[in-house]
Design an enzyme around this catalytic site. Structure first.
Site, mmCIF file in Angstrom:
data_model
loop_
_atom_site.group_PDB
_atom_site.id
_atom_site.type_symbol
_atom_site.label_atom_id
_atom_site.label_comp_id
_atom_site.label_asym_id
_atom_site.label_seq_id
_atom_site.Cartn_x
_atom_site.Cartn_y
_atom_site.Cartn_z
ATOM 1 N N LYS A 1 -10.150 1.292 -2.249
ATOM 2 C CA LYS A 1 -10.341 0.889 -0.856
ATOM 3 C C LYS A 1 -11.777 1.154 -0.412
ATOM 4 O O LYS A 1 -12.272 2.280 -0.488
ATOM 5 C CB LYS A 1 -9.356 1.662 0.020
ATOM 6 N N CYS B 1 -5.582 -2.904 3.110
ATOM 7 C CA CYS B 1 -5.342 -2.568 4.505
ATOM 8 C C CYS B 1 -6.578 -2.731 5.392
ATOM 9 O O CYS B 1 -6.934 -3.833 5.772
ATOM 10 C CB CYS B 1 -4.760 -1.153 4.592
ATOM 11 N N GLU C 1 0.854 -1.185 0.000
ATOM 12 C CA GLU C 1 0.000 0.000 0.000
ATOM 13 C C GLU C 1 0.890 1.236 0.000
ATOM 14 O O GLU C 1 1.887 1.301 0.706
ATOM 15 C CB GLU C 1 -0.903 0.010 1.232
#
Length: 273
Positions: A110, A151, A40
């Site tokens: 995301k 994440c 990331e």
């Protein structure tokens, strides 16, 4: 097939990050990796103050480099959160995937933004600058189907369960957990997602930089469907290699057949769009 996770040391100079990342991708390919993943935020420092400054459109400078090196090495390349993506006046935390021909196979924005407040330890709010994505992201390879998250997405078990239902046998989460949540939950969450869904889970983090405004935990990891950690980095820049054994996955699913034993008459998780 061989999977490589590139735990990159990220600097404030985008061109240096791109050059270093592409060099390590070539190194991984030379060692037999067929699927290579970057962390990331690999082309810029991580932080709300950096997102707008480093943002690009897709296609753009960073994704063009990723496309070129994927084609050059004839690999599947997961570009971490290659860039803060700018689109329609909004910014997204976006991961791109390129195939061996250099074509864009998937673009994951995301879904769950990292807005947390642990008093006395860490406060962070991605939503100050970023907008959330609204879709699941999967892609096919000759080896297996792969599901993507970034994440904080890893904390949401329903997302991983949907990927499992859709036939994914490997989940990859480019991520940058911090020095508070990393030691507490990084490995725990990966093992949970792997055991719950009887699949492989891989996470790829930036290397730790103690001088950065946001210090990443590191420890890029691969967990097998039995919940065992089969590969793990430390905090420094490195490339983690592991062989993904789909025969082992099939054996585990046969021995403990939870996927066919679910009581769909009592409960269920569904993908809405």
């Amino acid at each position: 097939f061989r999977l490589a996770l590139i735990q990159l040391h990220v600097s404030a100079v985008k061109s240096d990050n791109l050059q270093r990342a592409c060099g390590l991708v070539r190194e991984a390919s030379a060692k037999g990796a067929k699927l290579v993943a970057l962390p990331e935020c690999f082309n810029s420092p991580y932080g709300t103050q950096y997102f707008k400054e480093y943002a690009e459109k897709i296609p753009g400078e960073s994704t063009q480099k990723l496309s070129e090196v994927a084609k050059e090495c004839s690999i599947y390349l997961i570009g971490g959160r290659s860039i803060p993506e700018e689109d329609g006046g909004k910014l997204y935390n976006t991961c791109t995937v390129f195939g061996p021909d250099g074509a864009l196979l998937a673009k994951h924005r995301k879904v769950h933004l990292f807005d947390i407040n642990v008093p006395g330890k860490i406060q962070f709010k991605e939503s100050e600058t970023l907008s959330p994505g609204n879709s699941f992201s999967m892609f096919d390879t000759p080896y297996c189907k792969v599901g993507l998250g970034i994440c904080y997405d890893m904390r949401f078990a329903e997302m991983a369960q949907i990927y499992g239902q859709k036939g994914c046998q490997l989940l990859i989460y480019p991520g940058a957990f911090n020095m508070t949540t990393g030691p507490a939950h990084w490995e725990l969450l990966q093992r949970g997602r792997a055991v719950d869904n009887q699949l492989y889970v891989a996470t790829v983090s930036p290397a730790r930089d103690e001088k950065a405004s946001y210090v990443a935990w590191g420890h890029s990891t691969v967990v097998n469907p039995w919940g065992e950690v089969i590969a793990k980095a430390g905090a420094e820049e490195t490339v983690v290699y592991t062989d993904i054994d789909l025969k082992k996955l099939a054996e585990i699913r046969q021995q403990i057949p939870i996927l066919t034993q679910k009581r769909c008459d009592l409960y269920g998780v569904e993908m809405k769009k």
